[in-house]
Structure formats: structure tokens, C-alpha cells
Design a protein around this motif. Structure first.
Motif, mmCIF file in Angstrom:
data_model
loop_
_atom_site.group_PDB
_atom_site.id
_atom_site.type_symbol
_atom_site.label_atom_id
_atom_site.label_comp_id
_atom_site.label_asym_id
_atom_site.label_seq_id
_atom_site.Cartn_x
_atom_site.Cartn_y
_atom_site.Cartn_z
ATOM 1 N N ARG A 45 0.841 -1.179 0.000
ATOM 2 C CA ARG A 45 0.000 0.000 0.000
ATOM 3 C C ARG A 45 0.883 1.239 0.000
ATOM 4 N NH1 ARG A 45 -3.179 -0.672 5.296
ATOM 5 N NH2 ARG A 45 -3.787 1.464 4.797
ATOM 6 N N PHE A 46 0.547 2.187 -0.864
ATOM 7 C CA PHE A 46 1.289 3.445 -0.919
ATOM 8 C C PHE A 46 0.467 4.557 -0.284
ATOM 9 C CE2 PHE A 46 2.876 1.037 -4.638
ATOM 10 C CZ PHE A 46 4.226 0.993 -4.301
ATOM 11 N N GLN A 64 5.770 19.868 -5.941
ATOM 12 C CA GLN A 64 4.554 20.111 -6.713
ATOM 13 C C GLN A 64 4.040 18.865 -7.441
ATOM 14 O OE1 GLN A 64 3.969 23.601 -9.107
ATOM 15 N NE2 GLN A 64 3.633 24.788 -7.260
ATOM 16 N N VAL A 65 4.380 17.691 -6.918
ATOM 17 C CA VAL A 65 3.796 16.437 -7.411
ATOM 18 C C VAL A 65 3.198 15.712 -6.211
ATOM 19 C CG1 VAL A 65 4.180 14.235 -8.569
ATOM 20 C CG2 VAL A 65 5.450 16.263 -9.302
ATOM 21 N N ASP A 66 1.880 15.747 -6.102
ATOM 22 C CA ASP A 66 1.194 15.057 -5.015
ATOM 23 C C ASP A 66 0.917 13.612 -5.415
ATOM 24 O OD1 ASP A 66 1.149 17.582 -3.889
ATOM 25 O OD2 ASP A 66 -0.970 17.947 -4.329
ATOM 26 N N ILE A 67 0.763 12.758 -4.427
ATOM 27 C CA ILE A 67 0.408 11.359 -4.655
ATOM 28 C C ILE A 67 -0.960 11.094 -4.042
ATOM 29 C CG2 ILE A 67 1.024 8.940 -4.249
ATOM 30 C CD1 ILE A 67 2.924 10.447 -6.134
ATOM 31 N N ARG A 68 -1.866 10.561 -4.840
ATOM 32 C CA ARG A 68 -3.185 10.176 -4.360
ATOM 33 C C ARG A 68 -3.251 8.653 -4.354
ATOM 34 N NH1 ARG A 68 -3.948 14.985 -2.279
ATOM 35 N NH2 ARG A 68 -4.019 16.656 -3.842
ATOM 36 N N ALA A 79 7.200 2.797 -8.802
ATOM 37 C CA ALA A 79 6.943 2.077 -7.550
ATOM 38 C C ALA A 79 8.196 2.072 -6.682
ATOM 39 C CB ALA A 79 6.497 0.648 -7.859
ATOM 40 N N ASP A 80 9.353 1.896 -7.306
ATOM 41 C CA ASP A 80 10.613 1.921 -6.555
ATOM 42 C C ASP A 80 10.866 3.310 -5.966
ATOM 43 O OD1 ASP A 80 11.011 -0.718 -7.207
ATOM 44 O OD2 ASP A 80 12.382 -0.298 -8.869
ATOM 45 N N GLU A 81 10.543 4.367 -6.729
ATOM 46 C CA GLU A 81 10.730 5.729 -6.224
ATOM 47 C C GLU A 81 9.785 6.019 -5.059
ATOM 48 O OE1 GLU A 81 13.060 8.272 -7.079
ATOM 49 O OE2 GLU A 81 13.913 6.379 -7.784
ATOM 50 N N LEU A 82 8.560 5.532 -5.148
ATOM 51 C CA LEU A 82 7.625 5.720 -4.044
ATOM 52 C C LEU A 82 8.110 4.988 -2.797
ATOM 53 C CD1 LEU A 82 4.236 5.354 -5.960
ATOM 54 C CD2 LEU A 82 5.179 7.445 -4.968
ATOM 55 N N THR A 83 8.683 3.809 -2.995
ATOM 56 C CA THR A 83 9.240 3.064 -1.864
ATOM 57 C C THR A 83 10.430 3.804 -1.276
ATOM 58 O OG1 THR A 83 8.530 0.962 -2.846
ATOM 59 C CG2 THR A 83 10.257 0.864 -1.168
ATOM 60 N N ARG A 84 11.301 4.293 -2.148
ATOM 61 C CA ARG A 84 12.491 5.013 -1.685
ATOM 62 C C ARG A 84 12.135 6.262 -0.886
ATOM 63 N NH1 ARG A 84 15.175 9.391 -3.158
ATOM 64 N NH2 ARG A 84 13.823 9.757 -4.963
ATOM 65 N N THR A 85 11.064 6.928 -1.270
ATOM 66 C CA THR A 85 10.699 8.186 -0.624
ATOM 67 C C THR A 85 9.724 8.009 0.537
ATOM 68 O OG1 THR A 85 9.042 8.504 -2.386
ATOM 69 C CG2 THR A 85 11.154 9.641 -2.625
ATOM 70 N N GLN A 117 2.442 -0.228 4.385
ATOM 71 C CA GLN A 117 2.737 -1.527 4.981
ATOM 72 C C GLN A 117 2.796 -2.541 3.869
ATOM 73 O OE1 GLN A 117 -1.043 -1.862 7.279
ATOM 74 N NE2 GLN A 117 -1.212 -3.851 6.314
ATOM 75 N N VAL A 118 3.479 -3.630 4.139
ATOM 76 C CA VAL A 118 3.528 -4.749 3.205
ATOM 77 C C VAL A 118 2.798 -5.901 3.858
ATOM 78 C CG1 VAL A 118 5.015 -6.331 1.950
ATOM 79 C CG2 VAL A 118 5.719 -3.965 2.246
ATOM 80 N N ARG A 119 1.888 -6.494 3.143
ATOM 81 C CA ARG A 119 1.050 -7.532 3.720
ATOM 82 C C ARG A 119 0.933 -8.703 2.760
ATOM 83 N NH1 ARG A 119 -4.313 -3.739 2.988
ATOM 84 N NH2 ARG A 119 -4.270 -3.695 0.725
#
Length: 377
Positions: free
Chosen positions: A167-168, A183-187, A222-228, A233-235
């Protein structure tokens, strides 16, 4: 196009929806009881009772509930709850704002002082910069996925999370704690996105290009979201959403197409786009060759390791570097392509088409940022 039809179209795709206040991009108001100080969403009886209190937490794919909400209130807009929909949406802003220090533009990435950031003005620029650093296509130009122009000139880039065990979290690009780029939001989890074709006084959320469904979230993003720090959580792998009786049938499409408007996506600002293409520095063909040779050697060395050698990553890195050198005038494109092809064929002779695809992609990405190696001939 009626909001009711859009809501059913979204629900038919498995995306839970909730009402937005008429003419606004915020959720419809809670009832009086839910507005009281100290009210606990967890114990609220409104959602089980079929009310829209608490925004995206009330989102549903239930056809009867959707018909009740938008049948009685046809002017309400449509929001999509991203988490249970399995969506990750990049919300690229184009608002006028003071540009922060370069260390805040791409969290966790050092931007060399020699990189001229003159003209950088919006999330379009930082997202393009991030993609260039990673050697991938700018998501704002990704024609394979649903993209929606916002009334303020921004862009919503919709992706489907293909890692349901991960889940991000949602974030804002100005956050000092968790952000992908300025100026880049994540939804994503615990967030919602305005559905395409919604209208507010400032304009319409208009789809651009031909894609009308979200593509899989690219691995590098996905890797960048994980890095940042965006992983909540990982399930154990489970479906993001489960259909139950009463849901809008899957892939149901209303009589009219709800996603008709077409507008071209915005590119990075012209001034910054010129600088994104790279830095000018003394260079010569031999210096360029010295830069590329070790990368080609890494690719060729993968011949000794049939699997687990990171061949694709190494070939992409070499092609990206070669693309920058070509754009900088230090290599002819056919020469660079021949060197890359030879190295790739040495390592993986059984997959010429895949090799060619990686090379094409890397050369194109590298060409965005001409490379000028330091050194003497």
C-alpha cells in the motif's frame, strides 16, 4: 455527461466512488452529528446506513447506493477512493509558487550545482527531471495511461497498483517528510481523486490522449515511491477490492462515453526544458568513449551470468548514457546503437527484439539530457 453516469462507469471499473460538493473538488458535507467535535469516524453509523459522510471513507461500488446519491443530487461531483480502487495517481501541480532550494526538489536526490535550474517552475518540471535522472519516460507524456487535465492547468496521471501486497500512502509535494517531487502530489491510500469529466466553475477535468484506463504503475515509479517513504505496509497478497451483490457490474459502460474531451498534456516549461537537456562542458570523443566503454563492458559481462545479472538495468544505463552523448554531439547515433547492440547480443543473443526495445528506450531518455564528459581528447 451526467455525474451519475460517470459514477457508475467508475464503479463498473471496480473503483469505489463518493459524492463531491456541487461545483467543488471537495467531498460533500457531513451531517450535523458528524461535524461535532470529537466525533469518531470509526464508530459512525452513517456509512453503514448509506450516507456519504466522511468523504472517501464512504466510497462504494454499490449500484443502489450510487443511484440513490446521484439520483437525488445530480449536481454532485464524483470522487474516487484511490486506496480500495488499487489506484496510484500522480497529481502534477502547475500553481505559481516560490521554488524551494534544489535539495527540496527531488527528496533524497542530490542535484549537482552545475545543473542549471533556470526556468523550473512547476511539478511538470520536477517530474520530468526525476524521470531524466532515472532514465525513464516522463510520466506526463505517458500515452499508455489515463491522464486528466485539471482546470488549474495541472495533470492527473492515473496508474494501477500491480503490487496489491503493498500500500502506498498519499502525500503532497510540499511535504518536508514524505514527497516524491516538489509540486507532485500522490493520491493513493487514504486519499481520493476527482473523477474525469467533473466540472467546477474554473473548468472541466478533461481526459487527454486516447487512453481511458490506468496502465500498470511503472516499476521505476513504484521503486521511487518506496524510496521516498510512501509504503504504508507490506502484507500478504490479497485483492484490493472484492465485489459483492449489488455492485455495479464489472466493465459496465453507460450509453454515452464519459471520457470524451481531448486536450494536449502540458510539457515542462520552455525555459527549463532547454536546461533539462544538459550541461555544456569541455569534452572530446575519447572522453566520451572512456565514459561509455565501462558500461558496455558491464553489459557484455552478463554473458557469463544467464540470470540475475541485472542485464536490462545495465543495458538501459549504457543506452541512456549513449543517448546523452549522442545528444551532446560526441557520438553519431548509428555508431552508439551499433556498440550497444553488439554488447547486448554478446550477453543475450536469444532476445534481439527485447534488446532493441531497451536500447531504443534508453537512447530516447538519454537524449533529453545531453551529456558532456569532462576531460581531454
Amino acid at each position: 455527461m451526467r455525474a451519475h453516469d460517470v459514477a457508475r462507469w467508475c464503479a463498473g471499473n471496480g473503483w469505489p466512488v463518493h459524492p463531491l460538493a456541487p461545483g467543488r473538488k471537495t467531498p460533500a458535507a457531513n451531517c450535523n452529528a458528524c461535524r461535532e467535535v470529537g466525533h469518531q469516524t470509526r464508530d459512525c453509523p452513517c456509512i453503514p446506513a448509506g450516507r456519504w459522510c466522511h468523504g472517501f471513507r464512504a466510497a462504494t461500488t454499490n449500484a443502489a447506493r450510487i443511484d440513490d446519491w446521484w439520483g437525488a443530487h445530480p449536481t454532485m461531483g464524483v470522487g474516487v477512493a484511490c486506496g480500495p480502487a488499487g489506484l496510484v495517481v500522480l497529481d502534477v501541480d502547475a500553481h505559481s509558487a516560490e521554488v524551494p532550494h534544489r535539495d527540496r526538489l527531488l527528496p533524497g536526490i542530490h542535484i549537482d550545482p552545475r545543473v542549471d535550474l533556470t526556468g523550473l517552475a512547476s511539478g511538470f518540471d520536477t517530474l520530468a527531471l526525476l524521470a531524466a535522472y532515472r532514465g525513464h519516460q516522463d510520466p506526463a507524456k505517458d500515452e499508455t495511461t489515463l491522464r486528466v487535465r485539471t482546470p488549474s492547468g495541472g495533470l492527473h496521471i492515473w496508474y494501477r497498483n500491480t503490487r496489491p501486497e503493498t500500500r502506498f500512502r498519499s502525500s503532497t509535494g510540499s511535504s518536508p517528510k514524505v514527497a516524491l517531487a516538489w509540486q507532485v502530489d500522490i493520491r493513493a491510500d487514504n486519499g481520493y481523486i476527482v473523477a474525469p469529466t467533473n466540472r467546477i466553475p474554473q473548468g472541466t477535468y478533461a481526459p487527454v490522449g486516447d487512453a481511458r484506463m490506468p496502465a500498470p504503475l511503472p516499476d521505476w515509479l513504484a521503486d521511487e515511491l518506496t524510496r521516498t517513504g510512501h509504503v504504508v505496509q507490506v502484507r500478504a497478497q490479497t485483492p484490493v477490492a472484492t465485489r459483492v451483490p449489488g455492485d455495479v457490474p464489472a466493465r459496465e459502460t453507460p450509453g454515452q462515453q464519459p471520457l470524451e474531451a481531448l486536450n494536449p498534456p502540458q510539457a515542462p516549461s520552455a525555459a527549463f526544458g532547454a536546461h533539462l537537456r544538459g550541461l555544456r562542458a569541455p569534452s572530446a570523443p575519447r572522453a566520451a568513449q572512456r565514459l561509455l566503454d565501462p558500461l558496455l563492458a558491464e553489459v557484455a559481462a552478463c554473458a557469463a551470468i544467464p540470470e540475475g545479472a541485472s542485464f536490462s538495468e545495465k543495458l538501459n544505463r549504457a543506452a541512456y548514457t549513449a543517448g546523452g552523448l549522442v545528444a551532446g554531439g560526441h557520438f553519431a547515433e548509428p555508431q552508439a546503437r551499433e556498440l550497444l547492440t553488439q554488447a547486448a547480443q554478446t550477453a543475450r543473443p536469444h532476445q534481439p527484439q527485447r534488446n532493441s526495445t531497451i536500447i531504443d528506450s534508453g537512447l530516447a531518455a538519454g537524449a533529453i539530457r545531453p551529456l558532456h564528459p569532462q576531460g581531454r581528447p
